[in-house]
Motif scaffolding. Sequence first.
Motif, PDB file in Angstrom:
ATOM      1  N   PHE A 141      30.902   5.114 -34.319  1.00  0.00           N
ATOM      2  CA  PHE A 141      31.661   3.498 -34.404  1.00  0.00           C
ATOM      3  C   PHE A 141      30.742   2.700 -33.621  1.00  0.00           C
ATOM      4  CE2 PHE A 141      35.241   0.192 -33.632  1.00  0.00           C
ATOM      5  CZ  PHE A 141      35.535   0.292 -35.399  1.00  0.00           C
ATOM      6  N   LEU A 142      31.051   2.315 -32.421  1.00  0.00           N
ATOM      7  CA  LEU A 142      30.547   1.387 -32.064  1.00  0.00           C
ATOM      8  C   LEU A 142      28.888   1.286 -32.479  1.00  0.00           C
ATOM      9  CD1 LEU A 142      30.428  -0.491 -28.986  1.00  0.00           C
ATOM     10  CD2 LEU A 142      29.109   0.710 -27.944  1.00  0.00           C
ATOM     11  N   SER A 143      27.754   1.546 -33.214  1.00  0.00           N
ATOM     12  CA  SER A 143      27.137   0.625 -34.160  1.00  0.00           C
ATOM     13  C   SER A 143      27.481   0.529 -35.270  1.00  0.00           C
ATOM     14  CB  SER A 143      26.449   2.198 -33.882  1.00  0.00           C
ATOM     15  OG  SER A 143      26.896   2.885 -35.245  1.00  0.00           O
ATOM     16  N   HIS A 144      28.241   0.982 -35.404  1.00  0.00           N
ATOM     17  CA  HIS A 144      29.004   0.068 -36.810  1.00  0.00           C
ATOM     18  C   HIS A 144      29.055  -1.740 -36.289  1.00  0.00           C
ATOM     19  CE1 HIS A 144      28.540   2.506 -40.039  1.00  0.00           C
ATOM     20  NE2 HIS A 144      28.618   3.350 -39.839  1.00  0.00           N
ATOM     21  N   LEU A 145      30.311  -1.682 -35.359  1.00  0.00           N
ATOM     22  CA  LEU A 145      31.186  -2.697 -34.986  1.00  0.00           C
ATOM     23  C   LEU A 145      29.687  -3.515 -34.274  1.00  0.00           C
ATOM     24  CD1 LEU A 145      33.364  -3.862 -33.849  1.00  0.00           C
ATOM     25  CD2 LEU A 145      32.791  -2.532 -31.170  1.00  0.00           C
ATOM     26  N   VAL A 146      28.509  -3.219 -33.776  1.00  0.00           N
ATOM     27  CA  VAL A 146      27.999  -3.855 -33.169  1.00  0.00           C
ATOM     28  C   VAL A 146      26.715  -4.616 -34.305  1.00  0.00           C
ATOM     29  CG1 VAL A 146      25.545  -4.641 -32.659  1.00  0.00           C
ATOM     30  CG2 VAL A 146      28.048  -3.069 -31.254  1.00  0.00           C
ATOM     31  N   THR A 147      26.614  -3.965 -35.507  1.00  0.00           N
ATOM     32  CA  THR A 147      25.607  -3.752 -36.641  1.00  0.00           C
ATOM     33  C   THR A 147      26.204  -4.381 -38.141  1.00  0.00           C
ATOM     34  OG1 THR A 147      25.639  -2.193 -37.226  1.00  0.00           O
ATOM     35  CG2 THR A 147      23.950  -2.925 -35.479  1.00  0.00           C
ATOM     36  N   ASP A 148      27.675  -4.163 -38.373  1.00  0.00           N
ATOM     37  CA  ASP A 148      28.281  -4.604 -39.417  1.00  0.00           C
ATOM     38  C   ASP A 148      29.126  -6.112 -39.736  1.00  0.00           C
ATOM     39  OD1 ASP A 148      27.480  -2.093 -40.525  1.00  0.00           O
ATOM     40  OD2 ASP A 148      29.928  -1.098 -40.291  1.00  0.00           O
ATOM     41  N   GLU A 149      28.509  -6.638 -40.561  1.00  0.00           N
ATOM     42  CA  GLU A 149      28.764  -7.614 -40.825  1.00  0.00           C
ATOM     43  C   GLU A 149      30.625  -8.328 -40.879  1.00  0.00           C
ATOM     44  OE1 GLU A 149      26.886 -10.161 -43.655  1.00  0.00           O
ATOM     45  OE2 GLU A 149      24.609  -9.695 -43.239  1.00  0.00           O
ATOM     46  N   GLU A 150      30.741  -7.151 -41.636  1.00  0.00           N
ATOM     47  CA  GLU A 150      32.676  -7.405 -41.855  1.00  0.00           C
ATOM     48  C   GLU A 150      33.074  -6.236 -40.441  1.00  0.00           C
ATOM     49  OE1 GLU A 150      35.440  -5.459 -45.497  1.00  0.00           O
ATOM     50  OE2 GLU A 150      33.352  -5.039 -45.557  1.00  0.00           O
ATOM     51  N   LEU A 151      33.959  -6.696 -40.022  1.00  0.00           N
ATOM     52  CA  LEU A 151      35.075  -6.169 -39.162  1.00  0.00           C
ATOM     53  C   LEU A 151      35.434  -5.010 -40.067  1.00  0.00           C
ATOM     54  CD1 LEU A 151      36.129  -6.851 -36.002  1.00  0.00           C
ATOM     55  CD2 LEU A 151      37.933  -7.680 -37.446  1.00  0.00           C
ATOM     56  N   PRO A 186      37.477   4.207 -32.037  1.00  0.00           N
ATOM     57  CA  PRO A 186      37.825   2.450 -33.015  1.00  0.00           C
ATOM     58  C   PRO A 186      38.555   1.783 -32.890  1.00  0.00           C
ATOM     59  CG  PRO A 186      36.997   5.269 -33.362  1.00  0.00           C
ATOM     60  CD  PRO A 186      38.059   5.232 -31.703  1.00  0.00           C
ATOM     61  N   VAL A 187      40.035   2.075 -32.792  1.00  0.00           N
ATOM     62  CA  VAL A 187      40.542   1.047 -32.807  1.00  0.00           C
ATOM     63  C   VAL A 187      41.259   0.197 -31.886  1.00  0.00           C
ATOM     64  CG1 VAL A 187      43.601   0.605 -33.260  1.00  0.00           C
ATOM     65  CG2 VAL A 187      42.369   2.856 -34.442  1.00  0.00           C
ATOM     66  N   ILE A 188      40.774   0.130 -30.707  1.00  0.00           N
ATOM     67  CA  ILE A 188      41.097  -0.338 -30.066  1.00  0.00           C
ATOM     68  C   ILE A 188      39.299  -1.179 -29.235  1.00  0.00           C
ATOM     69  CG2 ILE A 188      41.201  -0.466 -27.204  1.00  0.00           C
ATOM     70  CD1 ILE A 188      42.941   1.632 -27.356  1.00  0.00           C
ATOM     71  N   SER A 189      38.619  -0.415 -29.590  1.00  0.00           N
ATOM     72  CA  SER A 189      37.235  -1.796 -30.133  1.00  0.00           C
ATOM     73  C   SER A 189      36.910  -2.630 -30.883  1.00  0.00           C
ATOM     74  CB  SER A 189      35.797  -0.476 -29.915  1.00  0.00           C
ATOM     75  OG  SER A 189      36.279   0.464 -29.138  1.00  0.00           O
ATOM     76  N   THR A 190      37.583  -2.207 -32.056  1.00  0.00           N
ATOM     77  CA  THR A 190      37.704  -3.445 -33.195  1.00  0.00           C
ATOM     78  C   THR A 190      38.391  -4.777 -33.213  1.00  0.00           C
ATOM     79  OG1 THR A 190      37.825  -1.333 -35.116  1.00  0.00           O
ATOM     80  CG2 THR A 190      38.467  -3.699 -35.155  1.00  0.00           C
ATOM     81  N   TYR A 191      38.954  -4.665 -31.829  1.00  0.00           N
ATOM     82  CA  TYR A 191      39.935  -5.713 -31.073  1.00  0.00           C
ATOM     83  C   TYR A 191      39.242  -6.556 -30.382  1.00  0.00           C
ATOM     84  CZ  TYR A 191      42.838  -3.919 -35.249  1.00  0.00           C
ATOM     85  OH  TYR A 191      42.835  -3.968 -36.286  1.00  0.00           O
ATOM     86  N   THR A 192      38.748  -5.300 -29.647  1.00  0.00           N
ATOM     87  CA  THR A 192      38.531  -5.807 -28.146  1.00  0.00           C
ATOM     88  C   THR A 192      36.580  -6.435 -27.958  1.00  0.00           C
ATOM     89  OG1 THR A 192      38.064  -3.943 -27.397  1.00  0.00           O
ATOM     90  CG2 THR A 192      40.542  -4.445 -26.957  1.00  0.00           C
ATOM     91  N   SER A 193      36.167  -5.632 -29.078  1.00  0.00           N
ATOM     92  CA  SER A 193      35.291  -6.326 -29.065  1.00  0.00           C
ATOM     93  C   SER A 193      34.113  -5.615 -27.396  1.00  0.00           C
ATOM     94  CB  SER A 193      34.472  -7.666 -28.742  1.00  0.00           C
ATOM     95  OG  SER A 193      35.097  -8.006 -29.485  1.00  0.00           O
ATOM     96  N   VAL A 194      33.053  -5.544 -28.018  1.00  0.00           N
ATOM     97  CA  VAL A 194      31.549  -4.725 -27.042  1.00  0.00           C
ATOM     98  C   VAL A 194      31.893  -5.614 -25.724  1.00  0.00           C
ATOM     99  CG1 VAL A 194      29.651  -4.621 -26.152  1.00  0.00           C
ATOM    100  CG2 VAL A 194      30.041  -3.993 -28.672  1.00  0.00           C
ATOM    101  N   GLY A 195      31.794  -4.455 -24.506  1.00  0.00           N
ATOM    102  CA  GLY A 195      31.821  -5.066 -23.669  1.00  0.00           C
ATOM    103  C   GLY A 195      33.111  -5.022 -22.212  1.00  0.00           C
ATOM    104  N   ALA A 196      33.907  -4.848 -23.304  1.00  0.00           N
ATOM    105  CA  ALA A 196      35.937  -5.400 -23.122  1.00  0.00           C
ATOM    106  C   ALA A 196      36.434  -3.967 -21.276  1.00  0.00           C
ATOM    107  CB  ALA A 196      36.789  -5.106 -24.272  1.00  0.00           C
TER     108      ALA A 196
END
Length: 279
Positions: free
Chosen positions: A49-59, A261-271
Amino acid sequence: MSIQIVTDSTVQLTDEELATLPITVVPLIVRLGTQEFLNDGVQITNAQFLSHLVTDEELPKTSQPSIGQFLEVFDRLGENGDEVLCLNLTHFLSGTVNAARQAAEMSDTKVTVIDSLSIDRGLAFQVITAAKLAQNGAPMETILNAIELHRSHTEIYVFLNTLENLIKGGRISRAAGGIANLLNIKVVAELTDGELRVAARGRGKRFIRKEINELVDRIKTEAPPKVGLTHVDNLTQTSEIANRIKEALPDTQVTIHEAGPVISTYTSVGALAIEFYTD
């Protein structure tokens, strides 16, 4: 007749806790473009999931479990006459608790649904206590009183590099986050009465380090019995904080968790989140 504990997948539980306690986890749903996954750590891992969060244009998008998911669990757990206590993440961040309540009204099982007004390891504090009491045969009233005590004695702080995803996902208002984004300011958010609110703002990593150090110093002084640390691709800093707390408070339980994934989506990398319970 026993009391079975149900919660949702925003909870942070260790493998041992899941294996030894009467807890059933109902997964939320994550959507990546046209693909849909259960947030269960199986259909899509945190790393994937993290790889998608970093690279995908759409949240990525998240949604609550369906009423049918809850209903199936409630009915199954109540087949032998057991009662169910369902604890869900705060309604300010998701409609999950409302879906559980609707399912409870439809089920033949006796179900009590509680809004934890919490999330992550803060939710886990309530769930674990409820499960241990249920395992020992405590009545529902005793369990609910213990949950209320945990709810009122748990503090949750989230250290963020950006509010962008929280605003995009509608989990915090643009009025609360707009200035921080405009000036590229780092943010400390606090979960207060179930609602995530900006508690402090400042520029750069030095500000975040200062805020974390002050909170860790307070934790050392108050010596809470339970501390949970959750991170999004920030294990090095999280481990350093955990070691500082353990060194000062060897009797305090300190757990480290990778955000799902749910929490990562809204807090972003490094949180990084620091959650603790005080007696």
